[in-house]
Motif scaffolding. Structure first.
Motif, PDB file in Angstrom:
ATOM      1  N   ASP A 221      -7.087  57.214  86.597  1.00  0.00           N
ATOM      2  CA  ASP A 221      -5.865  57.256  85.780  1.00  0.00           C
ATOM      3  C   ASP A 221      -5.496  55.857  85.303  1.00  0.00           C
ATOM      4  O   ASP A 221      -5.082  55.662  84.152  1.00  0.00           O
ATOM      5  CB  ASP A 221      -4.708  57.843  86.598  1.00  0.00           C
ATOM      6  CG  ASP A 221      -4.900  59.316  86.910  1.00  0.00           C
ATOM      7  OD1 ASP A 221      -5.764  59.953  86.264  1.00  0.00           O
ATOM      8  OD2 ASP A 221      -4.192  59.832  87.789  1.00  0.00           O
ATOM      9  N   GLU A 222      -5.660  54.882  86.165  1.00  0.00           N
ATOM     10  CA  GLU A 222      -5.270  53.514  85.823  1.00  0.00           C
ATOM     11  C   GLU A 222      -6.133  52.957  84.685  1.00  0.00           C
ATOM     12  O   GLU A 222      -5.622  52.346  83.732  1.00  0.00           O
ATOM     13  CB  GLU A 222      -5.387  52.610  87.051  1.00  0.00           C
ATOM     14  CG  GLU A 222      -4.419  52.946  88.187  1.00  0.00           C
ATOM     15  CD  GLU A 222      -4.810  54.185  88.969  1.00  0.00           C
ATOM     16  OE1 GLU A 222      -3.944  54.758  89.665  1.00  0.00           O
ATOM     17  OE2 GLU A 222      -5.999  54.596  88.882  1.00  0.00           O
ATOM     18  N   ASP A 223      -7.436  53.169  84.761  1.00  0.00           N
ATOM     19  CA  ASP A 223      -8.328  52.659  83.717  1.00  0.00           C
ATOM     20  C   ASP A 223      -8.084  53.373  82.390  1.00  0.00           C
ATOM     21  O   ASP A 223      -8.145  52.748  81.317  1.00  0.00           O
ATOM     22  CB  ASP A 223      -9.788  52.830  84.135  1.00  0.00           C
ATOM     23  CG  ASP A 223     -10.204  51.842  85.209  1.00  0.00           C
ATOM     24  OD1 ASP A 223      -9.457  50.876  85.442  1.00  0.00           O
ATOM     25  OD2 ASP A 223     -11.273  52.049  85.825  1.00  0.00           O
ATOM     26  N   CYS A 224      -7.795  54.670  82.438  1.00  0.00           N
ATOM     27  CA  CYS A 224      -7.557  55.403  81.207  1.00  0.00           C
ATOM     28  C   CYS A 224      -6.253  54.956  80.543  1.00  0.00           C
ATOM     29  O   CYS A 224      -6.190  54.768  79.326  1.00  0.00           O
ATOM     30  CB  CYS A 224      -7.530  56.903  81.484  1.00  0.00           C
ATOM     31  SG  CYS A 224      -7.597  57.905  79.969  1.00  0.00           S
ATOM     32  N   LYS A 225      -5.211  54.779  81.334  1.00  0.00           N
ATOM     33  CA  LYS A 225      -3.944  54.294  80.783  1.00  0.00           C
ATOM     34  C   LYS A 225      -4.108  52.909  80.163  1.00  0.00           C
ATOM     35  O   LYS A 225      -3.541  52.619  79.104  1.00  0.00           O
ATOM     36  CB  LYS A 225      -2.878  54.263  81.882  1.00  0.00           C
ATOM     37  CG  LYS A 225      -2.406  55.635  82.320  1.00  0.00           C
ATOM     38  CD  LYS A 225      -1.408  55.543  83.468  1.00  0.00           C
ATOM     39  CE  LYS A 225      -0.975  56.932  83.918  1.00  0.00           C
ATOM     40  NZ  LYS A 225      -0.065  56.881  85.088  1.00  0.00           N
ATOM     41  N   ALA A 226      -4.887  52.077  80.802  1.00  0.00           N
ATOM     42  CA  ALA A 226      -5.123  50.736  80.263  1.00  0.00           C
ATOM     43  C   ALA A 226      -5.892  50.806  78.949  1.00  0.00           C
ATOM     44  O   ALA A 226      -5.605  50.061  78.003  1.00  0.00           O
ATOM     45  CB  ALA A 226      -5.883  49.890  81.279  1.00  0.00           C
ATOM     46  N   ALA A 227      -6.859  51.718  78.872  1.00  0.00           N
ATOM     47  CA  ALA A 227      -7.665  51.847  77.659  1.00  0.00           C
ATOM     48  C   ALA A 227      -6.824  52.284  76.467  1.00  0.00           C
ATOM     49  O   ALA A 227      -7.059  51.867  75.331  1.00  0.00           O
ATOM     50  CB  ALA A 227      -8.807  52.842  77.894  1.00  0.00           C
ATOM     51  N   TYR A 228      -5.817  53.124  76.733  1.00  0.00           N
ATOM     52  CA  TYR A 228      -4.990  53.672  75.647  1.00  0.00           C
ATOM     53  C   TYR A 228      -3.619  52.996  75.551  1.00  0.00           C
ATOM     54  O   TYR A 228      -2.721  53.521  74.899  1.00  0.00           O
ATOM     55  CB  TYR A 228      -4.814  55.177  75.843  1.00  0.00           C
ATOM     56  CG  TYR A 228      -6.031  55.960  75.397  1.00  0.00           C
ATOM     57  CD1 TYR A 228      -6.342  56.063  74.042  1.00  0.00           C
ATOM     58  CD2 TYR A 228      -6.866  56.584  76.312  1.00  0.00           C
ATOM     59  CE1 TYR A 228      -7.457  56.772  73.617  1.00  0.00           C
ATOM     60  CE2 TYR A 228      -7.989  57.302  75.894  1.00  0.00           C
ATOM     61  CZ  TYR A 228      -8.279  57.390  74.550  1.00  0.00           C
ATOM     62  OH  TYR A 228      -9.382  58.085  74.124  1.00  0.00           O
ATOM     63  N   GLU A 229      -3.468  51.856  76.173  1.00  0.00           N
ATOM     64  CA  GLU A 229      -2.171  51.176  76.203  1.00  0.00           C
ATOM     65  C   GLU A 229      -1.615  50.937  74.803  1.00  0.00           C
ATOM     66  O   GLU A 229      -0.403  51.036  74.581  1.00  0.00           O
ATOM     67  CB  GLU A 229      -2.295  49.849  76.952  1.00  0.00           C
ATOM     68  CG  GLU A 229      -0.962  49.130  77.141  1.00  0.00           C
ATOM     69  CD  GLU A 229      -1.106  47.864  77.961  1.00  0.00           C
ATOM     70  OE1 GLU A 229      -0.067  47.293  78.328  1.00  0.00           O
ATOM     71  OE2 GLU A 229      -2.253  47.462  78.243  1.00  0.00           O
ATOM     72  N   ASN A 230      -2.460  50.649  73.854  1.00  0.00           N
ATOM     73  CA  ASN A 230      -2.014  50.366  72.486  1.00  0.00           C
ATOM     74  C   ASN A 230      -2.252  51.521  71.529  1.00  0.00           C
ATOM     75  O   ASN A 230      -2.169  51.360  70.313  1.00  0.00           O
ATOM     76  CB  ASN A 230      -2.731  49.113  71.960  1.00  0.00           C
ATOM     77  CG  ASN A 230      -2.408  47.882  72.786  1.00  0.00           C
ATOM     78  OD1 ASN A 230      -1.262  47.687  73.183  1.00  0.00           O
ATOM     79  ND2 ASN A 230      -3.418  47.075  73.064  1.00  0.00           N
ATOM     80  N   TYR A 231      -2.565  52.713  72.072  1.00  0.00           N
ATOM     81  CA  TYR A 231      -2.860  53.867  71.232  1.00  0.00           C
ATOM     82  C   TYR A 231      -1.823  54.973  71.423  1.00  0.00           C
ATOM     83  O   TYR A 231      -1.000  55.221  70.571  1.00  0.00           O
ATOM     84  CB  TYR A 231      -4.260  54.409  71.549  1.00  0.00           C
ATOM     85  CG  TYR A 231      -5.376  53.501  71.119  1.00  0.00           C
ATOM     86  CD1 TYR A 231      -6.021  53.691  69.896  1.00  0.00           C
ATOM     87  CD2 TYR A 231      -5.814  52.466  71.943  1.00  0.00           C
ATOM     88  CE1 TYR A 231      -7.061  52.873  69.497  1.00  0.00           C
ATOM     89  CE2 TYR A 231      -6.856  51.635  71.551  1.00  0.00           C
ATOM     90  CZ  TYR A 231      -7.481  51.838  70.330  1.00  0.00           C
ATOM     91  OH  TYR A 231      -8.511  51.036  69.941  1.00  0.00           O
ATOM     92  N   ARG A 232      -1.892  55.636  72.550  1.00  0.00           N
ATOM     93  CA  ARG A 232      -1.008  56.763  72.816  1.00  0.00           C
ATOM     94  C   ARG A 232      -0.522  56.689  74.262  1.00  0.00           C
ATOM     95  O   ARG A 232      -1.037  55.929  75.069  1.00  0.00           O
ATOM     96  CB  ARG A 232      -1.715  58.099  72.593  1.00  0.00           C
ATOM     97  CG  ARG A 232      -2.261  58.333  71.196  1.00  0.00           C
ATOM     98  CD  ARG A 232      -2.572  59.800  71.040  1.00  0.00           C
ATOM     99  NE  ARG A 232      -3.418  60.078  69.893  1.00  0.00           N
ATOM    100  CZ  ARG A 232      -3.775  61.300  69.518  1.00  0.00           C
ATOM    101  NH1 ARG A 232      -3.366  62.349  70.214  1.00  0.00           N
ATOM    102  NH2 ARG A 232      -4.541  61.493  68.465  1.00  0.00           N
ATOM    103  N   VAL A 233       0.427  57.563  74.571  1.00  0.00           N
ATOM    104  CA  VAL A 233       0.958  57.633  75.932  1.00  0.00           C
ATOM    105  C   VAL A 233       0.136  58.642  76.736  1.00  0.00           C
ATOM    106  O   VAL A 233      -0.024  59.787  76.339  1.00  0.00           O
ATOM    107  CB  VAL A 233       2.437  58.052  75.924  1.00  0.00           C
ATOM    108  CG1 VAL A 233       2.941  58.236  77.343  1.00  0.00           C
ATOM    109  CG2 VAL A 233       3.273  57.012  75.176  1.00  0.00           C
TER     110      VAL A 233
END
Length: 300
Positions: A221-233
């Motif tokens: 979850d942490e890596d995915c949230k970081a990957a999309y930090e500037n894209y979507r929630v």
């Protein structure tokens, strides 16, 4: 789903196993008949090839987000939205990453329409199911971004041909899927299998004619949230999986993500181009909804 960087189906060392099944929708058989009441009624299907005139007022119903950042709501909502002409919808998405296909119908206006977690919900006109929520454009319910739906009339002949006349007979190719435990977590790095009829490249405007599958790694979850930090929630009820050149694409929405014989995810969304480096596919995490599923189905 194998993307074009990996060559065609006949290439040696292809990354995909092709399954010879042709179908675009699913039909579910209930374990027991519904009892119809004032709040439970069947919906009618349109005639094959039936067109819905632009400007027709349709009703979309669902539990999806009420803005671009919130999670699923606790009460069923509905809203009336105008249907767009095919020409106007295709024009508004002319430069978008998705293509509006001949089997799509569009509806919505500024501040009114479908949003996150509404995928699969109904679009109704005069008591008929004319659409099934598919995808949104740039953001939810903007003036120049109508909701895009699967147009049911395009598939009525297929539905009539494939509706179950009797219970399924399980065999080596037809089996029930197991659900995970409530709130069960899938460890990062687990190899999961994605299955679907989606496009094999971002620019494709059509699905493939053979069911495909591909093995992809689950992200933390942490890596995915970081990957999309500037894209979507990313929401707490999401699970992410994929790697460069392998993952979901247009037309895979609603398809299963399977690990160890359990359906752990349902295809939700991804950034484009499909299966880009550093941007995994995002799925609804099934374990988050197990209690809700148990409350709403009969085990008798």
């Amino acid at each position: 789903m194998k993307f074009t960087d990996y060559g065609d189906d006949d290439d040696d060392g292809a990354d995909v196993e092709t399954l010879h099944v042709v179908v675009f929708l699913t039909i579910h058989q209930l374990t027991q008949p519904l009892t119809f009441s004032s709040t439970i009624q069947p919906v009618s299907l349109p005639a094959p090839g039936q067109q819905t005139a632009a400007g027709t007022i349709a009703t979309v119903v669902g539990w999806g987000s009420v803005d671009y950042t919130t999670v699923v709501v606790s009460d069923l909502h509905k809203v009336d939205v105008p249907v767009w002409s095919d020409e106007d919808c295709q024009a508004t998405y002319d430069y978008y990453v998705y293509s509006v296909r001949e089997n799509n119908i569009c509806a919505g206006e500024e501040g009114k329409g479908k949003c996150g977690l509404d995928s699969g919900d109904p679009l109704l006109v005069n008591g008929q199911l004319v659409g099934i929520a598919s995808w949104d454009g740039y953001e939810c319910a903007t003036a120049d971004s109508p909701g895009v739906y699967t147009e049911v009339s395009y598939f009525v002949d297929w539905i009539n041909q494939n509706a179950l006349k009797q219970p399924l007979t399980f065999n080596s190719k037809i089996q029930a899927i197991t659900l995970p435990a409530s709130q069960q977590q899938t460890t990062a790095g687990t190899t999961a299998t994605l299955v679907g009829w989606g496009a094999t490249e971002t620019s494709s405007s059509s699905t493939v004619d053979k069911l495909r599958k591909v093995d992809i790694p689950v992200w933390s979850d942490e890596d995915c949230k970081a990957a999309y930090e500037n894209y979507r929630v990313l929401r707490e009820n999401n699970i992410c999986a994929g790697t460069t050149g392998k993952g979901q694409c247009n037309g895979d929405s609603g398809g299963p993500l399977i690990a160890n014989g359990q359906q752990i995810g349902i295809v939700s969304w991804s950034e484009k181009p499909c299966a880009s480096e550093g941007l995994p596919g995002v799925f609804t995490e099934v374990s988050y909804f197990i209690d809700w599923i148990s409350e709403h189905i009969s085990t008798k």
